[in-house]
Design a protein around this motif. Structure first.
Motif, PDB file in Angstrom:
ATOM      1  N   VAL A  74       0.824  -1.210   0.000  1.00 39.28           N
ATOM      2  CA  VAL A  74       0.000   0.000   0.000  1.00 39.28           C
ATOM      3  C   VAL A  74       0.858   1.260   0.000  1.00 39.28           C
ATOM      4  CG1 VAL A  74      -1.717   1.316   1.291  1.00 39.28           C
ATOM      5  CG2 VAL A  74      -1.925  -1.167   1.128  1.00 39.28           C
ATOM      6  N   SER A  75       2.006   1.206   0.672  1.00 40.32           N
ATOM      7  CA  SER A  75       2.838   2.398   0.828  1.00 40.32           C
ATOM      8  C   SER A  75       3.819   2.615  -0.324  1.00 40.32           C
ATOM      9  CB  SER A  75       3.630   2.307   2.144  1.00 40.32           C
ATOM     10  OG  SER A  75       2.761   2.190   3.247  1.00 40.32           O
TER      11      SER A  75
ATOM     12  N   LYS B 169       0.538  -1.774 -10.357  1.00 41.99           N
ATOM     13  CA  LYS B 169       1.320  -2.058  -9.163  1.00 41.99           C
ATOM     14  C   LYS B 169       0.912  -3.399  -8.571  1.00 41.99           C
ATOM     15  CE  LYS B 169       0.337  -0.121  -5.169  1.00 41.99           C
ATOM     16  NZ  LYS B 169       0.203   0.852  -4.048  1.00 41.99           N
ATOM     17  N   GLU B 170      -0.383  -3.656  -8.535  1.00 40.67           N
ATOM     18  CA  GLU B 170      -0.869  -4.933  -8.011  1.00 40.67           C
ATOM     19  C   GLU B 170      -0.327  -6.097  -8.838  1.00 40.67           C
ATOM     20  OE1 GLU B 170      -3.154  -1.698  -6.505  1.00 40.67           O
ATOM     21  OE2 GLU B 170      -2.738  -2.257  -8.585  1.00 40.67           O
TER      22      GLU B 170
ATOM     23  N   SER C 129      -1.435 -11.934   5.057  1.00 42.22           N
ATOM     24  CA  SER C 129      -2.421 -11.323   4.169  1.00 42.22           C
ATOM     25  C   SER C 129      -3.597 -12.278   3.970  1.00 42.22           C
ATOM     26  CB  SER C 129      -1.789 -10.975   2.820  1.00 42.22           C
ATOM     27  OG  SER C 129      -1.367 -12.147   2.153  1.00 42.22           O
TER      28      SER C 129
END
Length: 242
Positions: free
Chosen positions: A56-57, A81-82, A141
């Motif tokens: 996330v960051s 990004k994912e 996760s």
């Protein structure tokens, strides 16, 4: 197995994760090699940043800057990004899960299989702190059980239950407990192996960070799966397969 504290702490910043298998194939045309080299640098940067900060960051430009790759080039390899994080995590943990399968392929005792896997996981996290950080950060996760390591732990624990080698009242909760033990052991091993201050070193007589830590962690995992302490310790100390 153990590294000296100074060398381990230094490597945490300079260590390179192994390149994906596709980047290590035989010599190919320059354009193909350049493209694969770029992809490898992007994956390596993504893994490091994810281990340090979490997905996330991290932004795409963080990845391209760390990889020394043009921002536009990112989309020649990954859609988002994912996408790059999914590819990186899948490769890292599937590769290691395959390694564990090979190491345990000749073992018939489910307890020994689990012990070998726990020991090798801790040993690798000690040798490769970036890998260990990634495992801890991403291991809890929501989709962790779908990865290679999670699926194999599920399979191996179920195998032991079916063989009546393991005795647990709630398989799923036991699996969560075992996973927590492994991740906590990784965090402790990495922390104490990297600590060089006298105050921290003074805590080592309590047993943290000492030799045979991986075997002791494996014994605790086996006890969580229902083995008696003496038997768990015996299995955890068996020679590792070559």
């Amino acid at each position: 197995m153990p590294d000296t504290p100074n060398s381990c702490a230094t490597r945490q910043h300079t260590q390179k994760l192994p390149a994906p298998a596709e980047a290590t194939e035989g010599r190919q045309p320059r354009g193909v090699r350049r493209k694969r080299g770029t992809r490898t640098r992007l994956l390596d940067a993504a893994l490091r940043l994810m281990a340090e900060k979490g997905m996330v960051s991290v932004a795409i430009n963080d990845i391209t800057e760390a990889a020394d790759v043009g921002f536009g080039s990112f989309y020649n390899h990954f859609a988002s990004k994912e996408g790059i994080f999914a590819a990186a995590v899948e490769w890292v943990f599937e590769e290691f899960a395959g390694t564990l399968d090979r190491l345990a392929s000749g073992l018939s005792d489910p307890a020994e299989v689990v012990a070998v896997c726990v020991r090798h996981t801790l040993m690798r996290a000690r040798r490769e702190p970036v890998w260990g950080q990634l495992l801890i950060r991403e291991g809890f996760s929501v989709h962790a059980l779908n990865w290679g390591l999670g699926q194999r732990l599920l399979r191996d624990s179920q195998s032991g239950i079916s063989a009546r080698r393991f005795v647990v009242s709630d398989h799923f909760l036991c699996l969560i407990s075992v996973t927590g033990i492994i991740f906590a052991a990784i965090a402790a091993e990495m922390h104490f192996s990297a600590s060089v201050t006298p105050a921290v070193q003074g805590q080592k007589p309590s047993g943290l960070g000492e030799q045979h830590f991986a075997e002791r962690a494996a014994a605790v995992v086996l006890q969580a799966l229902g083995l008696k302490r003496v038997e768990a310790e015996r299995v955890a100390r068996l020679p590792l397969p070559g």
